[in-house]
Design a protein around this motif. Structure first.
Motif: not given
Length: 365
Positions: A7-8, A21-23, A25, A58, A365
């Motif tokens: 998350k972020n 700011s990578s998100s 799953r 994050g 993302g």
């Protein structure tokens, strides 16, 4: 095994932002690829998941537990590097068993696990040999054995096949994917090789300059690239780009280019400005009846297919056609495109224009 949730995630080194700011799953049991050119942030992302780097901000969740500030030893992961990182003075058995012995696992139990791992990897006959005399492929198997012997929650791999020659790398990629399938492991794998990512991955994150360009299944990323970067980075040869200026209405199925109408997927939104018409080489067809023309510049024979380079009024493009189709340099040919296989991009932003075909696929993302 475990689900991994990012998350972020952000990582700064002084004034330089390596990951921004990578998100995303990673599902339990997935073979997940982090793909991009050198310096794009993929290895930094992997190292943060491993605990070898702490994020600037994050969150990282492994199996539902927030671990972003925990040490690597507290995360129950196994890391496989490009360089094998084996102990040359030990034999194969001792190299594989080392993580268990360092955790005070009884020697009889450790030997049993080593024998099981060796059977899985097909290296039982190597257990009593020194690693220094092994081939690169066998040493990589030993490195994998040392990783999987602990039965960790997830495996993190940083270009583990990069040091192997091309032919053996392809063979080991197949072996590694088969091993993943047998174990049902959660695997996160870093590579700059788009063919490796497409061959092995269930899902792919494509990164560039620390930013996620696209996240999804290999086929979606190939067929419906979200950005000009992805369209050019994925594919060999990469997608063709024809640049033009024009206007589109919502629902449009064609665009005007050099006084001719070319097909596009049905557009969701109106747009006006500089655009890029993208088409894969294998989707370019020669047609005697087409009014959109090109001139053959070169022909590259590849056995069952050939790559034909053409000059058009809107730029150069390549076509992958059967080798039985005879064309010669200097020959004029008509060019035909299927709108369902075309991608349209806003040249200024580099983003794909939304259509009925790519709606829901363009994830950033």
């Amino acid at each position: 095994m475990a689900e991994i949730l990012i998350k972020n995630l952000r990582k700064e080194f002084g004034s330089f932002t390596a990951v921004e700011s990578s998100s995303f799953r990673i599902q339990d049991g997935e073979f997940f690829m982090l793909l991009g050119p050198s310096g794009c942030g993929k290895t930094t992302t992997l190292r943060m998941i491993a605990g070898l780097e702490l994020p600037t901000s994050g969150s990282i969740y492994i199996d539902g537990e927030e671990v972003s500030q925990k040490r690597a030893s507290q995360r129950d992961i196994a890391f496989v590097f490009q360089m094998f990182a084996l102990y040359p003075h030990m034999n194969v058995r001792k190299n594989i068993s080392y993580p268990l012995i360092s955790q005070s696992v009884p020697r009889s139990e450790a030997n049993e696990k080593v024998e099981e791992v060796a059977r899985i990897l097909g290296i039982t006959e190597l257990l009593d040999k020194r690693v220094g005399g092994l081939s690169g492929g066998d040493r990589q198997r030993v490195a994998l054995g040392r990783a999987i012997v602990r039965d960790p929650k997830c495996f993190l791999m940083d270009e583990p096949l990069g040091a192997l020659d091309a032919e053996f790398r392809e063979y080991m990629a197949e072996e590694l994917r088969a091993l993943h399938n047998r174990m049902g492991a959660t695997t996160v794998y870093v590579t700059h090789d788009q063919l490796e990512a497409m061959q092995m991955g269930d899902k792919i994150v494509v990164m560039n300059h620390g930013v996620i360009e696209q996240f999804g299944r290999p086929q979606d990323i190939y067929d419906k690239p979200a950005t000009l970067f992805v369209a050019e980075f994925i594919g060999s040869p990469p997608m063709n780009f024809l640049r033009f200026e024009g206007a589109l209405e919502a629902g449009a199925e064609t665009v005007r280019m050099h006084h001719e109408s070319l097909p596009v997927p049905v557009q969701r939104e109106a747009f006006e400005g500089q655009m890029v018409y993208g088409v894969r080489p294998e989707h370019v067809r020669f047609s005697d009846t087409s009014r959109y023309r090109g001139e053959v510049l070169a022909v590259e024979y590849l056995g069952t297919t050939q790559i034909v380079t053409l000059h058009t009024p809107d730029g150069e493009l390549k076509a992958r056609v059967p080798s039985t189709q005879r064309v010669q340099p200097g020959e004029p040919v008509g060019l035909d495109f299927n709108g369902a296989t075309v991608s349209l991009f806003d040249e200024q932003s580099g983003r794909a224009l939304r259509s009925a075909l790519n709606e829901g696929v363009l994830s950033h993302g």
